[in-house]
Enzyme design. Structure first.
Site, PDB file in Angstrom:
ATOM      1  N   ASP A 106      20.799  73.812  16.490  1.00  0.00           N
ATOM      2  CA  ASP A 106      20.260  74.493  17.670  1.00  0.00           C
ATOM      3  C   ASP A 106      18.811  74.938  17.429  1.00  0.00           C
ATOM      4  O   ASP A 106      18.386  75.044  16.295  1.00  0.00           O
ATOM      5  CB  ASP A 106      21.125  75.717  17.986  1.00  0.00           C
ATOM      6  CG  ASP A 106      22.544  75.302  18.329  1.00  0.00           C
ATOM      7  OD1 ASP A 106      22.706  74.296  19.032  1.00  0.00           O
ATOM      8  OD2 ASP A 106      23.480  75.970  17.850  1.00  0.00           O
ATOM      9  N   PRO A 162      16.728  76.929  11.263  1.00  0.00           N
ATOM     10  CA  PRO A 162      15.976  75.856  10.603  1.00  0.00           C
ATOM     11  C   PRO A 162      15.617  74.703  11.536  1.00  0.00           C
ATOM     12  O   PRO A 162      14.663  73.973  11.294  1.00  0.00           O
ATOM     13  CB  PRO A 162      16.930  75.373   9.512  1.00  0.00           C
ATOM     14  CG  PRO A 162      17.939  76.439   9.336  1.00  0.00           C
ATOM     15  CD  PRO A 162      18.023  77.202  10.616  1.00  0.00           C
ATOM     16  N   ASP A 183      19.051  64.384  15.462  1.00  0.00           N
ATOM     17  CA  ASP A 183      20.385  64.976  15.398  1.00  0.00           C
ATOM     18  C   ASP A 183      20.222  66.371  14.798  1.00  0.00           C
ATOM     19  O   ASP A 183      20.533  66.611  13.641  1.00  0.00           O
ATOM     20  CB  ASP A 183      21.272  64.091  14.524  1.00  0.00           C
ATOM     21  CG  ASP A 183      22.689  64.634  14.390  1.00  0.00           C
ATOM     22  OD1 ASP A 183      23.027  65.607  15.090  1.00  0.00           O
ATOM     23  OD2 ASP A 183      23.441  64.095  13.554  1.00  0.00           O
ATOM     24  N   GLN A 214      20.644  77.951   4.821  1.00  0.00           N
ATOM     25  CA  GLN A 214      21.697  78.444   5.704  1.00  0.00           C
ATOM     26  C   GLN A 214      23.014  78.583   4.960  1.00  0.00           C
ATOM     27  O   GLN A 214      23.170  78.105   3.848  1.00  0.00           O
ATOM     28  CB  GLN A 214      21.868  77.464   6.870  1.00  0.00           C
ATOM     29  CG  GLN A 214      22.121  76.019   6.412  1.00  0.00           C
ATOM     30  CD  GLN A 214      21.656  74.984   7.420  1.00  0.00           C
ATOM     31  OE1 GLN A 214      21.544  75.275   8.601  1.00  0.00           O
ATOM     32  NE2 GLN A 214      21.404  73.771   6.960  1.00  0.00           N
ATOM     33  N   ASP A 242      25.352  65.236   8.033  1.00  0.00           N
ATOM     34  CA  ASP A 242      26.788  65.014   7.922  1.00  0.00           C
ATOM     35  C   ASP A 242      27.140  63.534   7.829  1.00  0.00           C
ATOM     36  O   ASP A 242      28.241  63.175   7.432  1.00  0.00           O
ATOM     37  CB  ASP A 242      27.508  65.659   9.118  1.00  0.00           C
ATOM     38  CG  ASP A 242      26.943  65.169  10.436  1.00  0.00           C
ATOM     39  OD1 ASP A 242      27.164  63.993  10.779  1.00  0.00           O
ATOM     40  OD2 ASP A 242      26.283  65.971  11.134  1.00  0.00           O
ATOM     41  N   GLU A 263      16.887  64.869   6.170  1.00  0.00           N
ATOM     42  CA  GLU A 263      17.677  66.095   6.327  1.00  0.00           C
ATOM     43  C   GLU A 263      16.982  67.188   5.517  1.00  0.00           C
ATOM     44  O   GLU A 263      16.635  66.983   4.367  1.00  0.00           O
ATOM     45  CB  GLU A 263      19.102  65.826   5.817  1.00  0.00           C
ATOM     46  CG  GLU A 263      19.929  67.062   5.525  1.00  0.00           C
ATOM     47  CD  GLU A 263      20.270  67.894   6.757  1.00  0.00           C
ATOM     48  OE1 GLU A 263      20.767  67.333   7.738  1.00  0.00           O
ATOM     49  OE2 GLU A 263      20.003  69.120   6.726  1.00  0.00           O
TER      50      GLU A 263
END
Lengths: 484, 286
Positions: free
Chosen positions: B158, B162, B155, B31, B86, B106
């Protein structure tokens, strides 16, 4: 005039050029660039409707190509290593039928494996050719039919020296390849042609370390579904011929049944896909192979599922294996392949290519990304966790040796009578019974119905396979020959 | 001269934030990643054009996704965080001394790298010795885990892009399997307000209901997110989010929050009538 190279896409270029001319249409199609059908234009987009045009001088004619379609066919022939390539817009079904019609006529024999596509039988109903079946071997553990064994072809040739051609289905739906080179040699040595239903083998011509393609093996004709692994639009296909075939005669055969209003959406999709494969196919299929290998390893890691690969190779009826095919045997999970197929769709929003009694095929292609592969593997793991049962009670898909009593054409057009399924044992069937997908006949016109076949039909119906072919859609009755 | 960052919340609604400057921009394997500074929201992180968090209101999201389950589970030792590159969730988790191990999975290592460099207010606890970082597909990671976690926090971004795989039934099913017999899964549950988001929200709820015996939804008000009304999912094998809430135990921890209180915890599960209807429509389907 620019040189004709694989970087070119003549039909696509002609369409672009045509669009810029802003020609006023007083010809068909009647929607006139979509203006006459706004709802369809809203669905498909203006760009698409603008390209839906008729054959005309600047866009050439598929029936008798002289300019851009001829160029596109020449480029396709070069890309596939064929003497000639015909662009087809009636699906690979029409390519396969054109092969059969081109190599045989009424009363002539074709040697073929039982697991041929229905289109082959259809062509024989049309031209009156006679099938000589070679039993494909069956893998009892997996419940799938395999390739054609060389010995089997040899036997059939010895018993039918008057046969005109040998048809090979290569690769099969499951990715199984026959020893194509030997079979071609064998056929040629006995004055027969070798034609190949290569619907699932487009990538063999462009990827590295792929099983041998029909043209490379010296086959005389091959029907290649560009829309399967090649990325073109559904219903577009390519018919390839070797040097022994007369181009003009094959064109005449194709024109017997193919439309005179070929869709330029389909033709341009073939042209652009051929260019893409010629320029970038090697890399694209290396990626497909990598994804499929990864998926195979991960599926086998889940337990009970068996995603088979090159380890099956036995030098004959499994001469090679197409690694891009993710075929998964589900019997040890206690579920039929068709049940896993249905669960994937209904519970996980994943549409697989097909499920039969023991196997599931997930089609991996140039459009796949790792994240979708992860979803498939995750869902298969979940299905096993939630639905695993004891293996007992599953019947295997077995090969039933057909007993051909009369020619498919004679049986199809004969006087017939409709009987309840259970009363048909011993009679001669006049219609097809297919378990779909993958569309392999259980019964074909002209074959004797046996109690074993009736059991199999009941069982497959019970397992939720889609059975098609007979006039009676529920298959409670079958048409049989009157008085025979 | 004016610089504005705009995000389309629907094809007909957008939120614009005045920007001082663009701090960073790159394109990862997955992304596009952007970091901006703004007068009103401070520094903010954007993925593929979608606002992920702002310095001003990220505390709301991170407190609500973390403290709600931990005020219910009496004994969470092993925690899995899916997404959350994050670091905001990790920052809240390390406040619990009795958590022994945290796996963070992640998919995009670049996000974590960028946050470590430009978002120190969230990416401040990655080096806690209890934290293990895994850069891989969350669906893949959780597939091989069984009976291994007390709490899973999803977490995600949308469900378009991905993050799509983290809104599927196979993912929730795999999470169920990865949890211990009294485990809890909490997830970012989208907004119920705009039509397209509401459908995603409803679909996610349907799939969680199919996978867990207890599935509730709670809400928070996050000004920078579409409609400002945001939901979280609370799915559990055993504990009820209100009946098993131990206010005394949680308050004794002395964790200081800007949004979460155990009183608000109770209120957060009382959702508007239209949301109740949206969700109950899929709870008893077939």
């Amino acid at each position: 005039m620019k040189k004709l190279t694989q970087e070119r896409a003549p039909i696509y270029e002609a369409l672009e050029n045509f669009q810029s001319m802003r020609m006023v249409p007083f010809d068909v199609p009647g929607h006139k660039r979509g203006r006459g059908n706004p709802e369809l234009t809203a669905l498909l987009g203006e760009r698409c409707m603008n390209l839906d045009v008729n054959s005309m001088k600047c866009l050439d004619f598929l029936c008798h190509p002289v300019s851009v379609i001829k160029d596109a066919e020449e480029l396709a022939a070069e890309a596939f290593g064929a003497a000639h390539a015909f662009l087809m817009v009636g699906g690979t079904t029409s390519a396969v039928q054109s092969m059969v019609l081109a190599v045989s006529k009424k009363g002539e024999k074709i040697i073929l494996p039982r697991n041929v596509h229905r289109s082959v039988m259809g062509a024989m109903v049309l031209n009156g050719a006679l099938p000589v079946y070679v039993d494909p071997e069956c893998d009892d553990d997996l419940g799938i039919s395999l390739g054609m064994s060389v010995a089997g072809v040899e036997r059939a040739i010895a018993q039918n020296p008057d046969a005109k051609a040998v048809l090979v289905n290569n690769p099969t739906y499951y990715g199984i390849c026959s020893d194509l080179k030997k079979i071609v040699e064998l056929a040629h040595a006995h004055g027969m042609l070798c034609i190949v239903d290569e619907a699932h083998g487009t990538h063999f011509y462009f990827g590295e370390d792929m099983p041998l393609s029909a043209m490379a093996a010296g086959a005389d004709m091959a029907a290649v579904s560009m829309h399967k692994s090649g990325g073109s639009l559904t219903q577009s296909s390519v018919l390839l011929t070797g040097p022994a075939m007369h181009e003009g005669y094959v064109r005449q055969i194709i024109n017997l049944t193919q439309t005179t209003s070929a869709s330029y959406l389909l033709l341009s999709s073939l042209d652009i896909s051929r260019r893409n494969l010629a320029l970038r196919g090697k890399q694209a299929f290396a990626n497909v192979t990598r994804l499929a290998r990864y998926a195979r390893e991960e599926v086998n890691e889940i337990g009970d599922y068996y995603a088979y690969g090159k380890e099956l190779i036995n030098g004959d009826s499994i001469f090679d294996f197409d690694e891009t095919k993710l075929s998964i045997n589900t019997l040890n999970v206690g579920l039929a392949g068709i049940e896993v197929y249905s669960l994937l769709r209904d519970e996980y929003d994943i549409q697989a290519e097909f499920g039969d009694l023991g196997n599931l095929l997930a089609y991996i292609s140039i459009g796949d990304r790792p994240r979708e592969i992860e979803r498939l593997i995750g869902a298969l793991a979940e299905i096993r966790r939630r639905f695993k049962r004891d293996k007992a009670g599953l019947m295997k898909q077995e090969y039933i040796d057909p007993i051909v009593v009369v020619s498919p054409q004679e049986a199809f057009y004969a006087d017939k009578v409709s009987l309840p399924l259970k009363q048909t044992a011993g009679r001669i069937c006049s219609e097809f019974v297919m378990c779909y997908p993958p569309g392999i006949p259980i019964l074909a016109p002209g074959e004797q119905i046996t109690p074993q076949i009736l059991d199999y039909i009941e069982y497959a119906k019970d397992k939720g396979c889609s059975m098609t072919g007979p006039e009676d859609a529920d298959i409670t009755r079958l048409n049989v020959l009157k008085g025979v | 001269m004016e610089y504005w960052f705009s995000e389309m919340h629907t094809p007909n609604v957008k939120l614009s934030i005045r920007v001082d400057k663009q701090v960073y921009s790159c394109k990862s394997e997955f992304q596009r990643i952007d970091v901006f500074d703004s007068p009103e929201f401070g520094r903010f992180l954007v993925l593929d054009g979608y606002m992920m968090l702002t310095e001003k209101d990220e505390f709301i999201y991170h407190e609500m996704i973390t403290h709600v389950p931990l005020a219910v589970h009496p004994n969470a030792k092993d925690v899995l965080v899916i997404g959350g590159g994050d670091g905001g969730v990790i920052r809240e988790l390390v406040k619990y001394d009795d958590i022994e191990h945290i796996d963070l999975v992640e998919i995009d290592e670049e996000v974590t790298r960028v946050c470590r460099e430009y978002l120190p207010f969230t990416a401040c606890a990655f080096d806690d010795p209890r934290v293990s970082l895994h850069f891989e597909d969350g669906l893949k990671f959780v597939r091989s885990k069984k009976d291994a976690y007390d709490l899973i926090i999803v977490d995600s971004t949308d469900p378009f892009g991905p993050g799509e795989g983290l809104f599927t039934r196979e993912f929730y099913g795999n999470c169920y399997k990865a949890l211990r017999s009294d485990g809890i899964m909490v997830n970012q549950h989208e907004s119920p307000f705009y039509a397209e988001d509401a459908i995603a929200c409803q679909r996610a709820h349907k799939r969680i209901v199919e996978s867990f015996p207890k599935a509730k939804v709670y809400q928070a008000h996050i000004p920078s997110y579409p409609s400002g009304h945001w939901l979280f999912g609370f799915a559990s094998k055993k504990y009820h989010p209100l009946r098993d809430l131990d206010e005394k135990r949680w308050n004794a921890r002395g964790i200081k929050c800007g949004y979460y209180t155990t009183t608000l915890h109770k209120g957060a599960f009382y959702i508007p009538a239209y949301v109740e209807e949206l969700l109950s429509n899929v709870e008893h389907a077939d």
